[in-house]
Enzyme design. Structure first.
Site, PDB file in Angstrom:
ATOM      1  N   PHE A   1       1.061 -14.134   4.665  1.00  0.00           N
ATOM      2  CA  PHE A   1       1.011 -12.779   4.104  1.00  0.00           C
ATOM      3  C   PHE A   1       2.310 -12.351   3.409  1.00  0.00           C
ATOM      4  O   PHE A   1       2.280 -11.905   2.252  1.00  0.00           O
ATOM      5  CB  PHE A   1       0.600 -11.756   5.168  1.00  0.00           C
ATOM      6  CG  PHE A   1       0.373 -10.389   4.600  1.00  0.00           C
ATOM      7  CD1 PHE A   1      -0.706 -10.137   3.773  1.00  0.00           C
ATOM      8  CD2 PHE A   1       1.244  -9.345   4.876  1.00  0.00           C
ATOM      9  CE1 PHE A   1      -0.916  -8.873   3.228  1.00  0.00           C
ATOM     10  CE2 PHE A   1       1.041  -8.080   4.336  1.00  0.00           C
ATOM     11  CZ  PHE A   1      -0.042  -7.841   3.515  1.00  0.00           C
TER      12      PHE A   1
ATOM     13  N   ASN B   1     -10.272  -2.692   2.665  1.00  0.00           N
ATOM     14  CA  ASN B   1     -10.008  -2.712   1.229  1.00  0.00           C
ATOM     15  C   ASN B   1     -11.298  -2.445   0.461  1.00  0.00           C
ATOM     16  O   ASN B   1     -12.379  -2.469   1.040  1.00  0.00           O
ATOM     17  CB  ASN B   1      -9.471  -4.083   0.806  1.00  0.00           C
ATOM     18  CG  ASN B   1      -7.980  -4.251   1.098  1.00  0.00           C
ATOM     19  OD1 ASN B   1      -7.256  -3.270   1.319  1.00  0.00           O
ATOM     20  ND2 ASN B   1      -7.516  -5.481   1.099  1.00  0.00           N
TER      21      ASN B   1
ATOM     22  N   ARG C   1      -7.274   7.418   3.857  1.00  0.00           N
ATOM     23  CA  ARG C   1      -6.215   7.206   2.860  1.00  0.00           C
ATOM     24  C   ARG C   1      -6.608   6.016   1.982  1.00  0.00           C
ATOM     25  O   ARG C   1      -7.002   4.965   2.500  1.00  0.00           O
ATOM     26  CB  ARG C   1      -4.867   6.938   3.534  1.00  0.00           C
ATOM     27  CG  ARG C   1      -3.722   6.722   2.538  1.00  0.00           C
ATOM     28  CD  ARG C   1      -2.387   6.558   3.224  1.00  0.00           C
ATOM     29  NE  ARG C   1      -1.309   6.350   2.275  1.00  0.00           N
ATOM     30  CZ  ARG C   1      -0.920   5.152   1.825  1.00  0.00           C
ATOM     31  NH1 ARG C   1      -1.486   4.052   2.267  1.00  0.00           N
ATOM     32  NH2 ARG C   1       0.058   5.062   0.943  1.00  0.00           N
TER      33      ARG C   1
ATOM     34  N   TYR D   1       1.115  -4.068  11.926  1.00  0.00           N
ATOM     35  CA  TYR D   1       1.036  -2.637  11.610  1.00  0.00           C
ATOM     36  C   TYR D   1       1.846  -1.794  12.582  1.00  0.00           C
ATOM     37  O   TYR D   1       2.570  -0.876  12.204  1.00  0.00           O
ATOM     38  CB  TYR D   1      -0.429  -2.184  11.568  1.00  0.00           C
ATOM     39  CG  TYR D   1      -1.162  -2.749  10.371  1.00  0.00           C
ATOM     40  CD1 TYR D   1      -1.441  -4.108  10.283  1.00  0.00           C
ATOM     41  CD2 TYR D   1      -1.542  -1.952   9.307  1.00  0.00           C
ATOM     42  CE1 TYR D   1      -2.088  -4.647   9.194  1.00  0.00           C
ATOM     43  CE2 TYR D   1      -2.197  -2.485   8.205  1.00  0.00           C
ATOM     44  CZ  TYR D   1      -2.468  -3.833   8.159  1.00  0.00           C
ATOM     45  OH  TYR D   1      -3.090  -4.365   7.073  1.00  0.00           O
TER      46      TYR D   1
ATOM     47  N   HIS E   1       0.835  -1.219   0.000  1.00  0.00           N
ATOM     48  CA  HIS E   1       0.000   0.000   0.000  1.00  0.00           C
ATOM     49  C   HIS E   1       0.863   1.259   0.000  1.00  0.00           C
ATOM     50  O   HIS E   1       0.523   2.261   0.626  1.00  0.00           O
ATOM     51  CB  HIS E   1      -0.943   0.036   1.203  1.00  0.00           C
ATOM     52  CG  HIS E   1      -1.983  -1.041   1.201  1.00  0.00           C
ATOM     53  ND1 HIS E   1      -3.250  -0.873   0.708  1.00  0.00           N
ATOM     54  CD2 HIS E   1      -1.929  -2.329   1.633  1.00  0.00           C
ATOM     55  CE1 HIS E   1      -3.937  -1.995   0.838  1.00  0.00           C
ATOM     56  NE2 HIS E   1      -3.166  -2.903   1.397  1.00  0.00           N
TER      57      HIS E   1
ATOM     58  N   ARG F   1      -2.530  -9.259  11.842  1.00  0.00           N
ATOM     59  CA  ARG F   1      -2.419  -7.837  11.506  1.00  0.00           C
ATOM     60  C   ARG F   1      -2.211  -6.997  12.763  1.00  0.00           C
ATOM     61  O   ARG F   1      -1.570  -5.950  12.716  1.00  0.00           O
ATOM     62  CB  ARG F   1      -3.676  -7.366  10.768  1.00  0.00           C
ATOM     63  CG  ARG F   1      -3.849  -7.992   9.401  1.00  0.00           C
ATOM     64  CD  ARG F   1      -5.131  -7.518   8.736  1.00  0.00           C
ATOM     65  NE  ARG F   1      -5.038  -6.153   8.261  1.00  0.00           N
ATOM     66  CZ  ARG F   1      -6.087  -5.382   7.990  1.00  0.00           C
ATOM     67  NH1 ARG F   1      -7.306  -5.840   8.167  1.00  0.00           N
ATOM     68  NH2 ARG F   1      -5.921  -4.150   7.559  1.00  0.00           N
TER      69      ARG F   1
HETATM   70 FE1  HDE Z   1      -2.405  -4.754   5.438  1.00  0.00          FE
HETATM   71  N1  HDE Z   1      -0.565  -4.002   5.868  1.00  0.00           N
HETATM   72  N2  HDE Z   1      -1.785  -6.575   6.065  1.00  0.00           N
HETATM   73  N3  HDE Z   1      -4.183  -5.598   4.905  1.00  0.00           N
HETATM   74  N4  HDE Z   1      -3.030  -3.000   4.811  1.00  0.00           N
HETATM   75  C1  HDE Z   1      -0.188  -2.717   5.685  1.00  0.00           C
HETATM   76  O1  HDE Z   1       0.971  -1.428   7.252  1.00  0.00           O
HETATM   77  C2  HDE Z   1      -0.673  -6.814   6.798  1.00  0.00           C
HETATM   78  C3  HDE Z   1      -4.565  -6.892   5.056  1.00  0.00           C
HETATM   79  C4  HDE Z   1      -4.296  -2.667   4.431  1.00  0.00           C
HETATM   80  O2  HDE Z   1      -3.279   3.537   4.238  1.00  0.00           O
HETATM   81  C5  HDE Z   1       1.162  -2.422   6.282  1.00  0.00           C
HETATM   82  O3  HDE Z   1       1.325   0.767   7.536  1.00  0.00           O
HETATM   83  C6  HDE Z   1      -0.656  -8.174   7.236  1.00  0.00           C
HETATM   84  C7  HDE Z   1      -5.973  -7.049   4.891  1.00  0.00           C
HETATM   85  C8  HDE Z   1      -4.360  -1.268   4.095  1.00  0.00           C
HETATM   86  O4  HDE Z   1      -1.457   3.360   5.435  1.00  0.00           O
HETATM   87  C9  HDE Z   1       1.544  -3.746   6.942  1.00  0.00           C
HETATM   88  C10 HDE Z   1      -1.792  -8.751   6.738  1.00  0.00           C
HETATM   89  C11 HDE Z   1      -6.433  -5.799   4.602  1.00  0.00           C
HETATM   90  C12 HDE Z   1      -3.076  -0.776   4.304  1.00  0.00           C
HETATM   91  C13 HDE Z   1       0.375  -4.623   6.604  1.00  0.00           C
HETATM   92  C14 HDE Z   1      -2.499  -7.739   6.004  1.00  0.00           C
HETATM   93  C15 HDE Z   1      -5.306  -4.909   4.623  1.00  0.00           C
HETATM   94  C16 HDE Z   1      -2.273  -1.880   4.761  1.00  0.00           C
HETATM   95  C17 HDE Z   1       2.135  -1.823   5.354  1.00  0.00           C
HETATM   96  C18 HDE Z   1      -2.260 -10.187   6.879  1.00  0.00           C
HETATM   97  C19 HDE Z   1      -7.866  -5.385   4.299  1.00  0.00           C
HETATM   98  C20 HDE Z   1      -2.599   0.637   4.089  1.00  0.00           C
HETATM   99  C21 HDE Z   1       2.314  -0.386   5.761  1.00  0.00           C
HETATM  100  C22 HDE Z   1      -2.203 -10.714   8.166  1.00  0.00           C
HETATM  101  C23 HDE Z   1      -8.775  -5.639   5.393  1.00  0.00           C
HETATM  102  C24 HDE Z   1      -2.806   1.481   5.293  1.00  0.00           C
HETATM  103  C25 HDE Z   1       1.500  -0.242   6.919  1.00  0.00           C
HETATM  104  C26 HDE Z   1      -2.496   2.910   4.976  1.00  0.00           C
HETATM  105  C27 HDE Z   1      -0.924  -1.763   5.107  1.00  0.00           C
HETATM  106  C28 HDE Z   1       0.311  -5.881   7.044  1.00  0.00           C
HETATM  107  C29 HDE Z   1      -3.699  -8.001   5.312  1.00  0.00           C
HETATM  108  C30 HDE Z   1      -5.453  -3.511   4.330  1.00  0.00           C
HETATM  109  C31 HDE Z   1       2.877  -4.312   6.583  1.00  0.00           C
HETATM  110  C32 HDE Z   1       0.445  -8.812   8.060  1.00  0.00           C
HETATM  111  C33 HDE Z   1      -6.780  -8.337   5.017  1.00  0.00           C
HETATM  112  C34 HDE Z   1      -5.573  -0.504   3.608  1.00  0.00           C
HETATM  113  O5  HDE Z   1       1.673  -3.606   8.318  1.00  0.00           O
END
Ligand code: HDE
EC number: 1.11.1.6
Length: 704
Positions: free
Chosen positions: A157, A144, A108, A358, A72, A354
């Site tokens: 992931f 999402n 965002r 984060y 992202h 998650r």
């Molecule tokens: Fe994320 N995801 N994600 N994700 N994700 C990040 O956090 C992660 C997942 C989502 O506008 C990271 O700040 C893991 C699902 C958005 O700043 C990180 C897993 C969904 C954004 C991370 C998931 C998301 C992130 C990268 C599985 C929808 C942007 C930078 C366990 C429900 C947030 C950050 C923004 C961002 C990890 C799966 C949505 C690495 C470990 C499911 C919208 O922490």
């Protein structure tokens, strides 16, 4: 109607710096006399070590980049307000969800795979994050625009992301899933089947960030004042409807305007066209946890709205652009683990992972544990605890006590429980089990909901899915991967697999590839497991076409294709009606600068056939006057209307321009509207409201 820009949120406002009428200073506030020349021995001599003004400037410049988000990375943000509109106190004690409460927010939107500078129009999932600055602390919704995820357990992931990101040896391709490593992974993971259909649908190429839904994906929990839990799924429903571009458009927009979505969001807010989403919830009583044919803890599943209707509980309005991209959008730290009283997690194993990731990533990306103190991340009513020090600590903790319990500091900050206040309380839950690394058998049905999604699409949307899979798998070099994925799709729908197979020159295998089966059996030793009978075969809420029918044309961009000598009255007649409906009329001429009207007078034009292309507009109007005869000889104009036609958009022609349509590859249909037709302006507006002339979809005569 233009609305006033809303004032700053006070706690962020305090940090805005305005350089206007200020003398330039170093970072220590020392006035700078000369910002052009380094300190030298003689004007041609070597520079001096003592140039503290130069070092101050370069030291900062050299450290201006921070690590981009690992996923992202590409995103655009805006401030706004959330207003709670329904009484749901029966389900949650959350203060910001109390009917009538207004809460500042920062949202965002992002793509997942591309780097920070990648194109907005990549075929990809869009992130949908909202930070609510509530009176009980910050609540982050991190969702999402697609309601399910590729994988079921957080352990996978990093793998799914490594697979979709550019390949590690040559770092190709940028912001694209159409390559071997992605489909290699997906074709070995049948649990990804459902989401891969969504990503190959038009949902993955939105027309605007303002025209997409948002989903919490996981099941969460509401906790009420008595401590009772209710499962909840979150939905954001855009007021502008859900719309997409065509894949062929997306590819071209990426070249012509890689910032298409960012610009669209920014301009809409600057123009007072504030985007709005209604927040909806699906509520599932705890007793109904096991009632469905699927597991509500499985993030690869939706709860069809036919089974649990979405109840609207509030509205978000984005009404202010950030002052500074880096300070606000880039430094915003979202975290699904940031919940407030009244909201809790479910045991979804993806969500649980998650909660760690984060916070961890923010510590790295923003340089330490004080990222909460950046203005964009600060809670509105402050934070009070005994944590201190660390890189870039900004708060100045008063007194000599920074521990708990203490008597010297009057026992402060005190725990909420000591003064009869509620504070954050986790929902009580009976848990009993053995420690295992395992997957629940209730997660083993990977195809029923993928089928539900495909069945629910209109024929046009289905053909887009077929084309998208065909495009992506054609870009995969390894034929075994293509075959493996085709075998998965064959489990979803035979006609789907056959249609894609035809484009790949392959006949789908009847059963899963042995390698896919082997991986599936690592999670479910008895795989394949007989799925439960689904409650429904089709859901009307999943088709964008159905949703699109309700549309309006607010902030849609209509290209007025003109040249010198165009009739002002012909321009104004159409413009008046479109602007009344909230659309934007954009004049495009053979040159920028002053356009000469037939009736006399001039108008400043900012767009020309040199700078603009059809794919960036929603509809086309060719007005009357002396311009049509010039346009008849202009290949760029003809390209505009032909391509617009090919992309199923509405085209209107004033009387004197009607012959231009026949001069091209366009064939008259309900979306090609002539002034000599009756009610032509209304017809044009109504066709624009439908977003596309879907019936034209199979018409392939015009190259684009
Ligand atoms: Fe994320 N995801 N994600 N994700 N994700 C990040 O956090 C992660 C997942 C989502 O506008 C990271 O700040 C893991 C699902 C958005 O700043 C990180 C897993 C969904 C954004 C991370 C998931 C998301 C992130 C990268 C599985 C929808 C942007 C930078 C366990 C429900 C947030 C950050 C923004 C961002 C990890 C799966 C949505 C690495 C470990 C499911 C919208 O922490």
């Amino acid at each position: 109607m233009k609305e006033e820009k809303k004032p700053f949120i006070s706690h962020i406002d305090n940090h805005v710096v305005d350089n206007m009428n200020k003398v330039m200073t170093t970072n220590d506030g020392v006035p700078v006399y000369d910002n052009n020349n380094t300190l030298k021995v003689g004007d041609r001599g070597p520079s001096l070590q003592q140039d503290h003004i130069f070092f101050d400037k370069l030291m900062h410049f050299d450290r201006e980049r921070i690590p981009e988000r690992v996923v992202h990375a590409r995103g655009s943000g805006a401030h706004g307000v959330f207003e709670a509109t329904a009484d749901i106190s029966e389900y949650t004690s959350a203060d910001f969800l109390k009917k009538g409460t207004s809460t500042p927010v920062f949202a965002r939107f992002s793509t997942v795979a591309g780097f920070k500078g990648s194109t907005d129009l990549a075929r990809d999932v869009r992130g949908f994050s909202v930070k609510f600055y509530t009176k009980e602390g910050n609540y982050d919704f991190v969702g999402n625009n697609i309601p399910v995820f590729f994988i079921q357990d957080a352990m996978n992931f990093p793998d799914v992301i490594h697979a979709v990101k550019p390949e590690p040896n040559n770092e190709i391709p940028q912001a694209a899933s159409a390559h071997d490593t992605f489909w290699d992974f997906i074709s070995l993971m049948p649990e990804a089947a459902h989401m891969s259909l969504w990503v190959m649908s038009d949902r993955a190429i939105p027309r605007s960030l303002r025209m997409m839904e948002g989903f919490g994906v996981h099941t969460f929990k509401f906790i009420n004042a008595e401590g009772k839990s209710t499962f909840v799924k979150f939905h954001w429903k855009p007021r502008l409807g859900v719309h997409s571009v065509a894949w062929n458009e997306a590819q071209k927009i990426s070249g012509f305007d890689a910032d298409f979505h960012r610009r669209d969001l920014w301009e809409a807010i600057e123009n007072g066209e504030f985007p709005q989403w209604d927040l909806g919830v699906q509520l599932i009583p705890e007793e109904d946890e096991m009632k469905f044919s699927f597991d509500i803890l499985d993030p690869t599943k939706i709860i069809p709205e036919e089974l649990v209707p979405v109840m609207i509980i509030g509205t978000m309005t984005l009404n202010r652009n950030p002052e500074n991209f880096f300070a606000e959008t880039e430094q915003a730290a979202f975290d699904p683990g940031r919940v407030v009283p009244g909201i809790d997690f479910s045991d979804d194993p993806l969500l649980q992972g998650r909660i760690f990731s984060y916070m961890d990533t923010q510590n790295y990306r923003l340089g330490g544990p004080n990222f909460h103190e950046l203005p964009i991340n600060r809670p509105i009513d402050g934070k009070f605890n005994n944590q201190k020090d660390g890189f870039a600590r900004m708060d100045i903790l008063k007194g000599n006590t920074s521990y708990f319990p203490n008597s010297q500091g009057n026992g402060c900050p005190y725990q909420a429980m000591l003064k009869g206040e509620t504070g954050y309380q986790t929902g009580k839950q009976q848990v009993d089990g053995k420690k295992v690394r395992a997957r629940s058998s209730s997660f083993a049905d990977h195809f029923t909901q993928a089928r539900l999604f495909f069945n629910s699409l209109s024929p046009e949307e289905q053909s887009h899915v077929i084309n998208a899979f065909s495009f992506e798998l054609s870009k995969v070099n390894n034929v075994d991967i293509r075959k493996r994925e085709l075998a998965i799709l064959n489990q979803v729908d035979k006609a789907l697999a056959e249609a894609i197979g035809k484009n790949l020159g392959l006949t789908p295998m009847k059963s899963l590839d042995p390698l896919t089966l082997q991986f599936a059996q690592q999670n479910h030793p008895n795989y394949p497991i007989e799925p439960n009978e689904p409650e429904i075969e089709k859901s009307e809420f999943l088709s964008m076409k159905v949703k699109g029918e309700e549309g309006n044309i607010r902030s849609r961009k209509i290209a007025f294709l003109v040249d010198d000598g165009v009739s002002k009255s012909s321009v104004d007649k159409m413009k008046k009606v479109l602007e009344k409906e909230g659309a934007l009329a954009v004049l495009i001429s053979s040159h920028v600068g002053n356009l000469k009207y037939k009736e006399g007078g001039e108008e400043l034009v900012q767009h020309s056939y040199l700078t603009d292309v059809s794919v960036c507009f929603d509809g086309f109007y060719t007005p009357d006057g002396d311009s049509p005869s010039k346009l008849a000889k202009n290949p760029d104009y003809l390209q505009f209307i032909n391509e617009g036609f090919r992309h199923c958009k509405a085209l209107a022609f004033a009387k004197g321009a009607e012959q231009l349509a026949t001069k091209s590859f366009i064939e008259k249909d309900q979306g090609v509207i002539f002034e000599s037709d009756s009610n032509w302006i209304d017809d044009f507006v109504n066709t624009l409201k439908k977003h596309r002339v879907w019936e034209r979809e199979s018409f392939r005569k015009v190259p684009s």
